[in-house]
Design an enzyme around this catalytic site. Sequence first.
Site, PDB file in Angstrom:
ATOM      1  N   CYS A   1     -44.834 -49.378 -44.889  1.00  0.00           N
ATOM      2  CA  CYS A   1     -44.993 -49.824 -46.263  1.00  0.00           C
ATOM      3  C   CYS A   1     -44.213 -48.898 -47.185  1.00  0.00           C
ATOM      4  O   CYS A   1     -44.790 -48.083 -47.911  1.00  0.00           O
ATOM      5  CB  CYS A   1     -46.465 -49.808 -46.615  1.00  0.00           C
ATOM      6  SG  CYS A   1     -46.905 -51.246 -47.531  1.00  0.00           S
ATOM      7  N   GLU A   2     -42.893 -49.018 -47.129  1.00  0.00           N
ATOM      8  CA  GLU A   2     -42.016 -48.070 -47.812  1.00  0.00           C
ATOM      9  C   GLU A   2     -40.630 -48.698 -47.820  1.00  0.00           C
ATOM     10  O   GLU A   2     -40.092 -48.998 -46.752  1.00  0.00           O
ATOM     11  CB  GLU A   2     -41.997 -46.779 -46.987  1.00  0.00           C
ATOM     12  CG  GLU A   2     -41.382 -45.574 -47.598  1.00  0.00           C
ATOM     13  CD  GLU A   2     -42.314 -44.910 -48.597  1.00  0.00           C
ATOM     14  OE1 GLU A   2     -41.844 -44.653 -49.702  1.00  0.00           O
ATOM     15  OE2 GLU A   2     -43.502 -44.687 -48.277  1.00  0.00           O
TER      16      GLU A   2
ATOM     17  N   GLY B   1     -26.954 -25.490 -33.188  1.00  0.00           N
ATOM     18  CA  GLY B   1     -26.267 -26.276 -34.206  1.00  0.00           C
ATOM     19  C   GLY B   1     -25.032 -27.003 -33.725  1.00  0.00           C
ATOM     20  O   GLY B   1     -24.272 -27.541 -34.526  1.00  0.00           O
TER      21      GLY B   1
ATOM     22  N   ARG C   1     -30.301 -30.215 -30.303  1.00  0.00           N
ATOM     23  CA  ARG C   1     -29.883 -31.620 -30.216  1.00  0.00           C
ATOM     24  C   ARG C   1     -28.818 -31.845 -29.157  1.00  0.00           C
ATOM     25  O   ARG C   1     -28.754 -32.914 -28.560  1.00  0.00           O
ATOM     26  CB  ARG C   1     -29.410 -32.116 -31.583  1.00  0.00           C
ATOM     27  CG  ARG C   1     -28.012 -31.689 -31.986  1.00  0.00           C
ATOM     28  CD  ARG C   1     -27.693 -32.110 -33.403  1.00  0.00           C
ATOM     29  NE  ARG C   1     -28.570 -31.438 -34.341  1.00  0.00           N
ATOM     30  CZ  ARG C   1     -29.113 -32.009 -35.416  1.00  0.00           C
ATOM     31  NH1 ARG C   1     -28.879 -33.257 -35.690  1.00  0.00           N
ATOM     32  NH2 ARG C   1     -29.894 -31.311 -36.208  1.00  0.00           N
TER      33      ARG C   1
ATOM     34  N   GLU D   1     -28.812 -21.195 -28.698  1.00  0.00           N
ATOM     35  CA  GLU D   1     -29.972 -22.065 -28.810  1.00  0.00           C
ATOM     36  C   GLU D   1     -29.615 -23.523 -29.122  1.00  0.00           C
ATOM     37  O   GLU D   1     -29.894 -24.008 -30.210  1.00  0.00           O
ATOM     38  CB  GLU D   1     -30.886 -21.552 -29.938  1.00  0.00           C
ATOM     39  CG  GLU D   1     -31.327 -20.123 -29.759  1.00  0.00           C
ATOM     40  CD  GLU D   1     -32.107 -19.588 -30.959  1.00  0.00           C
ATOM     41  OE1 GLU D   1     -33.095 -18.879 -30.741  1.00  0.00           O
ATOM     42  OE2 GLU D   1     -31.721 -19.878 -32.114  1.00  0.00           O
ATOM     43  N   PRO D   2     -29.013 -24.221 -28.171  1.00  0.00           N
ATOM     44  CA  PRO D   2     -28.721 -25.625 -28.422  1.00  0.00           C
ATOM     45  C   PRO D   2     -30.002 -26.457 -28.419  1.00  0.00           C
ATOM     46  O   PRO D   2     -30.853 -26.274 -27.550  1.00  0.00           O
ATOM     47  CB  PRO D   2     -27.824 -26.019 -27.243  1.00  0.00           C
ATOM     48  CG  PRO D   2     -28.150 -25.042 -26.164  1.00  0.00           C
ATOM     49  CD  PRO D   2     -28.598 -23.772 -26.829  1.00  0.00           C
TER      50      PRO D   2
ATOM     51  N   TYR E   1     -32.387 -38.015 -44.268  1.00  0.00           N
ATOM     52  CA  TYR E   1     -31.033 -37.585 -44.618  1.00  0.00           C
ATOM     53  C   TYR E   1     -29.925 -38.529 -44.171  1.00  0.00           C
ATOM     54  O   TYR E   1     -28.857 -38.099 -43.762  1.00  0.00           O
ATOM     55  CB  TYR E   1     -30.737 -36.137 -44.173  1.00  0.00           C
ATOM     56  CG  TYR E   1     -31.529 -35.573 -43.004  1.00  0.00           C
ATOM     57  CD1 TYR E   1     -32.395 -34.509 -43.211  1.00  0.00           C
ATOM     58  CD2 TYR E   1     -31.387 -36.087 -41.725  1.00  0.00           C
ATOM     59  CE1 TYR E   1     -33.111 -33.971 -42.152  1.00  0.00           C
ATOM     60  CE2 TYR E   1     -32.105 -35.550 -40.668  1.00  0.00           C
ATOM     61  CZ  TYR E   1     -32.963 -34.497 -40.885  1.00  0.00           C
ATOM     62  OH  TYR E   1     -33.674 -33.974 -39.839  1.00  0.00           O
TER      63      TYR E   1
ATOM     64  N   ARG F   1     -35.246 -40.068 -39.602  1.00  0.00           N
ATOM     65  CA  ARG F   1     -34.018 -39.341 -39.953  1.00  0.00           C
ATOM     66  C   ARG F   1     -33.142 -40.061 -40.967  1.00  0.00           C
ATOM     67  O   ARG F   1     -32.451 -39.428 -41.744  1.00  0.00           O
ATOM     68  CB  ARG F   1     -33.224 -38.984 -38.690  1.00  0.00           C
ATOM     69  CG  ARG F   1     -33.969 -37.962 -37.837  1.00  0.00           C
ATOM     70  CD  ARG F   1     -33.132 -37.386 -36.710  1.00  0.00           C
ATOM     71  NE  ARG F   1     -32.130 -36.469 -37.187  1.00  0.00           N
ATOM     72  CZ  ARG F   1     -30.832 -36.671 -37.117  1.00  0.00           C
ATOM     73  NH1 ARG F   1     -30.350 -37.786 -36.582  1.00  0.00           N
ATOM     74  NH2 ARG F   1     -29.980 -35.777 -37.584  1.00  0.00           N
TER      75      ARG F   1
ATOM     76  N   TYR G   1     -35.050 -34.934 -32.429  1.00  0.00           N
ATOM     77  CA  TYR G   1     -35.581 -35.092 -33.790  1.00  0.00           C
ATOM     78  C   TYR G   1     -36.051 -36.515 -34.081  1.00  0.00           C
ATOM     79  O   TYR G   1     -35.983 -36.966 -35.220  1.00  0.00           O
ATOM     80  CB  TYR G   1     -34.546 -34.613 -34.835  1.00  0.00           C
ATOM     81  CG  TYR G   1     -34.093 -33.196 -34.587  1.00  0.00           C
ATOM     82  CD1 TYR G   1     -34.958 -32.123 -34.809  1.00  0.00           C
ATOM     83  CD2 TYR G   1     -32.827 -32.917 -34.092  1.00  0.00           C
ATOM     84  CE1 TYR G   1     -34.560 -30.816 -34.553  1.00  0.00           C
ATOM     85  CE2 TYR G   1     -32.423 -31.611 -33.825  1.00  0.00           C
ATOM     86  CZ  TYR G   1     -33.295 -30.562 -34.059  1.00  0.00           C
ATOM     87  OH  TYR G   1     -32.896 -29.280 -33.796  1.00  0.00           O
TER      88      TYR G   1
HETATM   89  C1  LIG Z   1     -32.937 -25.922 -35.357  1.00  0.00           C
HETATM   90  C2  LIG Z   1     -32.562 -24.666 -34.728  1.00  0.00           C
HETATM   91  C3  LIG Z   1     -31.798 -24.662 -33.563  1.00  0.00           C
HETATM   92  C4  LIG Z   1     -31.253 -25.907 -32.931  1.00  0.00           C
HETATM   93  O1  LIG Z   1     -30.443 -26.668 -33.786  1.00  0.00           O
HETATM   94  P1  LIG Z   1     -29.654 -27.888 -33.154  1.00  0.00           P
HETATM   95  O2  LIG Z   1     -28.877 -28.437 -34.302  1.00  0.00           O
HETATM   96  O3  LIG Z   1     -30.669 -28.863 -32.669  1.00  0.00           O
HETATM   97  O4  LIG Z   1     -28.824 -27.348 -32.053  1.00  0.00           O
HETATM   98  C5  LIG Z   1     -31.542 -23.450 -32.962  1.00  0.00           C
HETATM   99  N1  LIG Z   1     -32.014 -22.290 -33.483  1.00  0.00           N
HETATM  100  C6  LIG Z   1     -32.744 -22.268 -34.612  1.00  0.00           C
HETATM  101  C7  LIG Z   1     -33.240 -20.978 -35.124  1.00  0.00           C
HETATM  102  C8  LIG Z   1     -33.049 -23.438 -35.276  1.00  0.00           C
HETATM  103  O5  LIG Z   1     -33.758 -23.397 -36.398  1.00  0.00           O
END
Ligand SMILES: *Cc1c(COP(=O)(O)O)cnc(C)c1O
Length: 431
Positions: free
Chosen positions: A361-362, A248, A293, A290-291, A334, A330, A390
């Site tokens: 077509c949107e 995140g 993006r 867990e990076p 959002y 995207r 994404y």
């Molecule tokens: C989506 C997600 C991530 C990665 O999120 P980013 O915003 O792309 O870093 C990591 N772990 C889990 C469980 C996720 O669902």
Amino acid sequence: MFVSDSLNVNAQGHLTVGGADAVTLAQEYGTPLYVMDEMGIRENCRQFKASIDRYYGRGLVCYASKAFCCKEMYRIIKSEGLGIDVVSGGELYTAQGVAFPADRIVFHGNNKTRQELEMALDYGVTRIVVDNLDELAALNQLAGERGVKAGIMFRIKPGIDAHTHSFIQTGQIDSKFGLALETGEAMEAVREAIKLQHIELVGLHCHIGSQIFDIAPFELAAQVMIDFLYRIQSELGYTVKELNLGGGFGVKYLSTDEPAPYDAYMERVSAVVRSQCARLGMAEPFVLIEPGRAIAAPTGVTLYTVGNRKDIPGVRSYLAIDGGMGDNPRYALYQSAYEIVAAAHPLGEKTQQVTVAGKCCESGDLIGEGMALQPVQPGDIVAVLATGAYNYSMSSNYNRIPRPAVVMVRDGQARIAVERESYEDVVRNDR
Ligand SMILES: *Cc1c(COP(=O)(O)O)cnc(C)c1O
């Protein structure tokens, strides 16, 4: 100069991605085209790895595949020594296709099918993130049938909502993901798991949101999770060895975005984990992050050819491009903001504000509204920046438009990572 170090300008004044001329790439491979900078991806992997090594010492960076997944990406991630997080049989299958080490795979998902769980067990995935008690029971049974013990983590809702700019600590039990702490549900699941014969509870996991610019919510999440590890140890006498703090981390989509440096994140979160463990007299857990993006987004651009223009006096100007929500949903999903430049003169003055529209077509098929752009003519190439995450992974065949190719660039040399779909590909499964 641009939102990402993967981008530059060459002697002709053209935009370059990973050293390759964007105008030339568009000529050679056609548009729309996803372009990814291999060294940019590697550099991001190395930064995360170095910061966890420097500030914490015992951990594993797992790239969140859902941001951008294909075999070539997995080869790069594998060679950098990172792990991956996968969320479906399809992503796991892709990983198997490059012989990705099973002990560096984390398997997520709130509703994995039996077939997906079997696939994970058969491949020897050592960290299956269990989302709920139904899944725990199913996994125990499937592992039993195979005579193995399934290594699991539990997905926990730490009760921190970091989706807004000023994060809040709430009950936040209303999520389809994970087990709630405050209702006792999470503790109940732990109690259950450590009794099961074919389950080995190795860790706890949380993920508090995406595109988070602040470090404070991550610190708070780490604190809540350590407290829970401690409660498990003191109430059940069981030591959970690993803590997965999710992803995140915010990225720079716009020149005005100022995400916290990843080093600073790791420094402060490590300090929280270490000091909390010291205070509670607990061994420090192995830490995973867990990076997604943050590794992929800044390294990619999407190239489009400019098509028709519609100036509606006093309202707005639409500039249509040869892609749209099929390759980048995207904005439609959002309102995600991007920057756009003319590939042949990206440093020229941005003299106009346009609504960039796709060809689907949107009416909502837009890449952005009020986007500042240099003067362009039909046939010119434009680049939407920081689309490495994404975009390809969320693409569709809406309107039966074939998906673009993905090219990977290294030191100015491009190679195909994913072929452009043909019309034949689009009808392949039709009877
Ligand atoms: C989506 C997600 C991530 C990665 O999120 P980013 O915003 O792309 O870093 C990591 N772990 C889990 C469980 C996720 O669902």
